[in-house]
Design a protein around this motif. Structure first.
Motif, PDB file in Angstrom:
ATOM      1  N   PRO A  12      19.520  19.532  59.879  1.00  0.00           N
ATOM      2  CA  PRO A  12      18.120  18.986  59.888  1.00  0.00           C
ATOM      3  C   PRO A  12      18.567  17.473  60.385  1.00  0.00           C
ATOM      4  O   PRO A  12      19.744  16.710  60.057  1.00  0.00           O
ATOM      5  N   THR A  13      17.519  16.854  61.335  1.00  0.00           N
ATOM      6  CA  THR A  13      17.964  15.417  62.183  1.00  0.00           C
ATOM      7  C   THR A  13      16.762  14.103  61.500  1.00  0.00           C
ATOM      8  O   THR A  13      15.736  15.556  61.756  1.00  0.00           O
ATOM      9  N   SER A  14      17.039  13.349  61.436  1.00  0.00           N
ATOM     10  CA  SER A  14      15.695  12.266  61.384  1.00  0.00           C
ATOM     11  C   SER A  14      15.878  11.205  62.109  1.00  0.00           C
ATOM     12  O   SER A  14      17.343  10.606  62.884  1.00  0.00           O
ATOM     13  N   ASP A  15      15.201  10.668  62.517  1.00  0.00           N
ATOM     14  CA  ASP A  15      15.385   9.647  63.540  1.00  0.00           C
ATOM     15  C   ASP A  15      15.058   8.330  62.911  1.00  0.00           C
ATOM     16  O   ASP A  15      15.289   6.839  63.508  1.00  0.00           O
ATOM     17  N   ALA A  16      14.718   8.390  61.417  1.00  0.00           N
ATOM     18  CA  ALA A  16      14.588   7.522  60.595  1.00  0.00           C
ATOM     19  C   ALA A  16      16.009   6.768  60.685  1.00  0.00           C
ATOM     20  O   ALA A  16      16.690   6.573  60.630  1.00  0.00           O
ATOM     21  N   ASP A  17      15.271   5.083  60.367  1.00  0.00           N
ATOM     22  CA  ASP A  17      16.307   3.113  59.882  1.00  0.00           C
ATOM     23  C   ASP A  17      16.096   3.303  58.367  1.00  0.00           C
ATOM     24  O   ASP A  17      14.789   2.767  58.321  1.00  0.00           O
ATOM     25  N   PRO A  18      17.422   3.735  57.585  1.00  0.00           N
ATOM     26  CA  PRO A  18      17.351   3.645  56.114  1.00  0.00           C
ATOM     27  C   PRO A  18      17.474   1.745  56.255  1.00  0.00           C
ATOM     28  O   PRO A  18      16.970   1.519  55.284  1.00  0.00           O
ATOM     29  N   PRO A  27      11.364   2.512  49.599  1.00  0.00           N
ATOM     30  CA  PRO A  27      12.214   3.614  50.053  1.00  0.00           C
ATOM     31  C   PRO A  27      12.215   5.273  49.745  1.00  0.00           C
ATOM     32  O   PRO A  27      12.733   5.714  50.229  1.00  0.00           O
ATOM     33  N   GLU A  28      11.347   4.695  48.873  1.00  0.00           N
ATOM     34  CA  GLU A  28      10.961   6.121  48.316  1.00  0.00           C
ATOM     35  C   GLU A  28      10.459   7.573  49.307  1.00  0.00           C
ATOM     36  O   GLU A  28      10.973   8.318  48.914  1.00  0.00           O
ATOM     37  N   PRO A  29       9.891   7.145  50.116  1.00  0.00           N
ATOM     38  CA  PRO A  29       9.251   7.930  50.665  1.00  0.00           C
ATOM     39  C   PRO A  29      10.046   9.153  51.804  1.00  0.00           C
ATOM     40  O   PRO A  29      10.534   9.363  51.954  1.00  0.00           O
ATOM     41  N   LEU A  30      11.504   7.496  52.061  1.00  0.00           N
ATOM     42  CA  LEU A  30      12.429   8.465  52.728  1.00  0.00           C
ATOM     43  C   LEU A  30      13.428   9.000  52.027  1.00  0.00           C
ATOM     44  O   LEU A  30      13.709  10.138  52.916  1.00  0.00           O
ATOM     45  N   HIS A  31      14.113   8.811  50.931  1.00  0.00           N
ATOM     46  CA  HIS A  31      14.723   9.624  49.748  1.00  0.00           C
ATOM     47  C   HIS A  31      13.609  10.884  50.402  1.00  0.00           C
ATOM     48  O   HIS A  31      15.000  11.617  49.997  1.00  0.00           O
ATOM     49  N   GLN A  32      12.594  10.947  49.660  1.00  0.00           N
ATOM     50  CA  GLN A  32      11.632  12.406  49.484  1.00  0.00           C
ATOM     51  C   GLN A  32      12.327  12.707  50.486  1.00  0.00           C
ATOM     52  O   GLN A  32      12.277  14.359  50.117  1.00  0.00           O
ATOM     53  N   ALA A  33      12.319  12.558  51.793  1.00  0.00           N
ATOM     54  CA  ALA A  33      11.982  13.111  53.074  1.00  0.00           C
ATOM     55  C   ALA A  33      13.170  14.105  53.595  1.00  0.00           C
ATOM     56  O   ALA A  33      13.672  14.788  53.173  1.00  0.00           O
ATOM     57  N   LEU A  34      13.739  12.736  52.796  1.00  0.00           N
ATOM     58  CA  LEU A  34      15.815  13.393  52.954  1.00  0.00           C
ATOM     59  C   LEU A  34      16.431  14.282  52.338  1.00  0.00           C
ATOM     60  O   LEU A  34      17.127  15.298  53.154  1.00  0.00           O
ATOM     61  N   ARG A  35      16.060  14.700  51.028  1.00  0.00           N
ATOM     62  CA  ARG A  35      15.764  15.186  50.197  1.00  0.00           C
ATOM     63  C   ARG A  35      15.459  16.742  50.325  1.00  0.00           C
ATOM     64  O   ARG A  35      15.912  17.654  50.646  1.00  0.00           O
ATOM     65  N   ALA A  36      13.972  16.433  51.152  1.00  0.00           N
ATOM     66  CA  ALA A  36      13.465  17.954  51.252  1.00  0.00           C
ATOM     67  C   ALA A  36      13.913  18.563  52.542  1.00  0.00           C
ATOM     68  O   ALA A  36      13.774  19.502  52.522  1.00  0.00           O
ATOM     69  N   ALA A  37      14.799  17.624  53.521  1.00  0.00           N
ATOM     70  CA  ALA A  37      15.311  18.354  55.137  1.00  0.00           C
ATOM     71  C   ALA A  37      15.805  19.099  54.461  1.00  0.00           C
ATOM     72  O   ALA A  37      16.700  20.340  55.535  1.00  0.00           O
ATOM     73  N   GLY A  38      17.367  18.115  53.315  1.00  0.00           N
ATOM     74  CA  GLY A  38      18.145  19.769  53.338  1.00  0.00           C
ATOM     75  C   GLY A  38      19.346  18.561  52.360  1.00  0.00           C
ATOM     76  O   GLY A  38      19.255  17.658  51.982  1.00  0.00           O
ATOM     77  N   PRO A  39      20.438  19.429  52.195  1.00  0.00           N
ATOM     78  CA  PRO A  39      21.772  18.896  51.534  1.00  0.00           C
ATOM     79  C   PRO A  39      22.115  17.721  52.526  1.00  0.00           C
ATOM     80  O   PRO A  39      23.398  16.698  51.887  1.00  0.00           O
ATOM     81  N   VAL A  40      22.416  18.191  54.162  1.00  0.00           N
ATOM     82  CA  VAL A  40      22.741  16.704  54.514  1.00  0.00           C
ATOM     83  C   VAL A  40      22.165  16.948  55.955  1.00  0.00           C
ATOM     84  O   VAL A  40      20.913  17.530  56.425  1.00  0.00           O
ATOM     85  N   VAL A  41      21.701  15.706  56.120  1.00  0.00           N
ATOM     86  CA  VAL A  41      20.459  15.284  57.067  1.00  0.00           C
ATOM     87  C   VAL A  41      21.559  14.256  58.354  1.00  0.00           C
ATOM     88  O   VAL A  41      21.989  13.370  57.697  1.00  0.00           O
ATOM     89  N   HIS A  42      21.421  14.373  59.941  1.00  0.00           N
ATOM     90  CA  HIS A  42      22.124  14.209  60.695  1.00  0.00           C
ATOM     91  C   HIS A  42      21.305  12.712  60.753  1.00  0.00           C
ATOM     92  O   HIS A  42      20.124  12.576  61.515  1.00  0.00           O
ATOM     93  N   LEU A  43      21.557  11.665  60.627  1.00  0.00           N
ATOM     94  CA  LEU A  43      20.829  10.311  61.354  1.00  0.00           C
ATOM     95  C   LEU A  43      21.146   9.905  63.233  1.00  0.00           C
ATOM     96  O   LEU A  43      21.998   9.655  62.841  1.00  0.00           O
ATOM     97  N   THR A  44      20.397  10.201  63.195  1.00  0.00           N
ATOM     98  CA  THR A  44      20.845  10.091  64.674  1.00  0.00           C
ATOM     99  C   THR A  44      20.745   8.557  65.214  1.00  0.00           C
ATOM    100  O   THR A  44      21.314   8.554  66.058  1.00  0.00           O
ATOM    101  N   ARG A  45      19.489   7.841  64.484  1.00  0.00           N
ATOM    102  CA  ARG A  45      20.284   6.055  65.003  1.00  0.00           C
ATOM    103  C   ARG A  45      21.340   6.131  64.535  1.00  0.00           C
ATOM    104  O   ARG A  45      21.443   4.846  65.513  1.00  0.00           O
ATOM    105  N   TYR A  46      22.220   6.193  64.135  1.00  0.00           N
ATOM    106  CA  TYR A  46      23.367   5.427  63.798  1.00  0.00           C
ATOM    107  C   TYR A  46      24.754   6.633  63.751  1.00  0.00           C
ATOM    108  O   TYR A  46      25.809   6.416  63.564  1.00  0.00           O
ATOM    109  N   ASP A  47      24.281   7.841  64.060  1.00  0.00           N
ATOM    110  CA  ASP A  47      25.506   9.257  64.582  1.00  0.00           C
ATOM    111  C   ASP A  47      25.597   9.223  62.604  1.00  0.00           C
ATOM    112  O   ASP A  47      27.255   9.052  63.359  1.00  0.00           O
ATOM    113  N   VAL A  48      24.906   9.559  61.884  1.00  0.00           N
ATOM    114  CA  VAL A  48      25.919   9.508  60.826  1.00  0.00           C
ATOM    115  C   VAL A  48      24.942  10.815  59.986  1.00  0.00           C
ATOM    116  O   VAL A  48      24.455  11.304  60.244  1.00  0.00           O
TER     117      VAL A  48
END
Length: 405
Positions: A12-18, A27-48
């Motif tokens: 899964p990918t996300s363009d969110a900026d932590p 931070p909690e809404p982002l944390h919930q979204a990332l946990r729900a998305a999967g064990p690994v999420v690609h953050l496209t904004r920083y390519d991490v």
């Protein structure tokens, strides 16, 4: 976690900026979204690649061979970028370079070695609380007058720092922890004082600047014995001054905020003062003063089917892991009956915070002093956060208290 497997999954990918202000503030809404998305999420904004679930964060923290700290625990990759300061021998080094400095500090800051500080710190805490409650001291800023004031009084004394310039410690720590994130507005705001603060802190790490009985002198004595090199000694002192103040200050503020919003838990502490350390650890889990750290993959590594390429940065969300419902029951509640051992608020593995016992001792002293003098504590206004790229920081914590009769 294991090396590259032949099973590939769609990551899964996300363009969110932590590091956007709204995510640092809440931070909690982002944390919930990332946990729900999967064990690994690609953050496209920083390519991490981001890890937000407890299982994956814990595994990465303990696997220093695969998830390297020596390339920097921030977004900057020291393989390609020059650090803004000499790297930390504790946070930004791996074995064998990490071994001697950690061994020296581990012995210096072990619980038996800290016992000599217990009574003096308790006395200081009692005096501070008495001062805060003098006169009409039923309403005050618990961040400024307690969480900030107490560590800035006792910890620099223990290190052997002089009294002049201690107000530089929090700004320097704020700058250092901001630097682990991207070069955003928070980093730019620190820029005018970078040289000044770095020069001041560097000056406090010399043998000549430190008292003869403190932690700093003991570190230089270790260099005299050959346990450290003379070049390592000031960097180890710097690590104490960087990581030993801000994280404790904001951890104590988190604990006081927890009690101001959970009155039943405050009464539980008053009835059982031995829960003071339990309370601090639970608050560190619940609020996670250190929210994130980076690692760098030393090889192509498969995490839950996602292949993270060698050299890639991995962003570990410690705060998200500490509220993962797969690990903790009712994780959004501050609960003194919880066994919070295993939380990653102090890290885990060989890079786990070496000064955590110092922070616990400070918390024990301050919370014990407060519990003896205060029947009830509640918020007296809206708390204010101080935004930082890495820390869950505070700017104000207005409280109203009812002292014991």
């Amino acid at each position: 976690m294991n090396e590259t497997s032949h099973i590939a999954v769609t990551t899964p990918t996300s363009d969110a900026d932590p590091f956007a202000p709204e995510n640092l503030e809440h931070p909690e809404p982002l944390h919930q979204a990332l946990r729900a998305a999967g064990p690994v999420v690609h953050l496209t904004r920083y390519d991490v690649h981001a890890l937000a679930r407890y299982e994956e964060v814990h595994a990465a923290l303990v696997d220093w061979q695969t998830f390297q700290s020596a390339a920097g625990v921030g977004l900057a990759n020291f393989r390609h970028e020059k650090p803004w300061r000499p790297p930390s021998l504790l946070l930004e080094a791996d074995p064998p370079h990490h071994d001697a400095p950690r061994r020296v500090l581990r012995e210096l800051l072990a619980p038996p070695a800290l016992r000599r500080l217990r009574q003096s710190w308790q006395t200081t805490a009692d005096e501070l609380v008495d001062t805060v409650l003098t006169g009409d001291g039923t309403r005050f800023d618990a961040f400024e007058e307690l969480a900030k004031a107490f560590p800035l009084r006792v910890f620099p004394d223990a290190v052997g720092l002089g009294t002049d310039g201690r107000d530089n410690l929090l700004p320097y720590g704020n700058m250092a922890f901001n630097a682990f994130g991207p070069r955003n507005e928070l980093v730019e705001a620190d820029a005018p004082r970078t040289a000044e603060l770095s020069t001041w802190v560097g000056g406090q790490c010399t043998r000549e600047a430190l008292g003869e009985q403190g932690f700093g002198a003991a570190i230089w004595a270790a260099a005299d014995r050959g346990d450290l090199t003379p070049e390592q000694a000031p960097l180890v002192v710097r690590s104490l001054l960087t990581a030993g103040v801000d994280t404790t200050v904001h951890g104590l503020a988190a604990t006081l905020y927890a009690f101001a919003t959970h009155p039943g838990e405050w009464q539980r502490l008053r009835e059982r003062l031995e829960l003071a350390r339990v309370a601090f650890d639970e608050a560190v889990r619940w609020q996670s003063p250190v929210q994130t750290f980076f690692r760098t993959a030393t090889t192509d590594v498969s995490v839950a089917g996602t292949v993270i390429p060698e050299g890639s940065k991995i962003l570990m969300f410690l705060g998200a892991a500490n509220r993962d419902p797969a690990r903790w029951n009712n994780p959004d509640r501050f609960d003194l009956t919880r066994d919070s051992s295993g939380h990653v608020g102090f890290g885990m593995g060989i890079h786990q915070c070496v000064g955590q016992h110092v922070a616990r001792l400070e918390a024990e002293a301050l919370l014990t002093a407060l519990a003896r003098r205060i029947e009830h504590i509640e918020l007296a206004g809206e708390p204010r956060r101080h935004l930082n790229n890495t820390l869950r920081s505070w700017a104000a914590l207005p409280v109203r208290v009812r002292p014991t009769r």
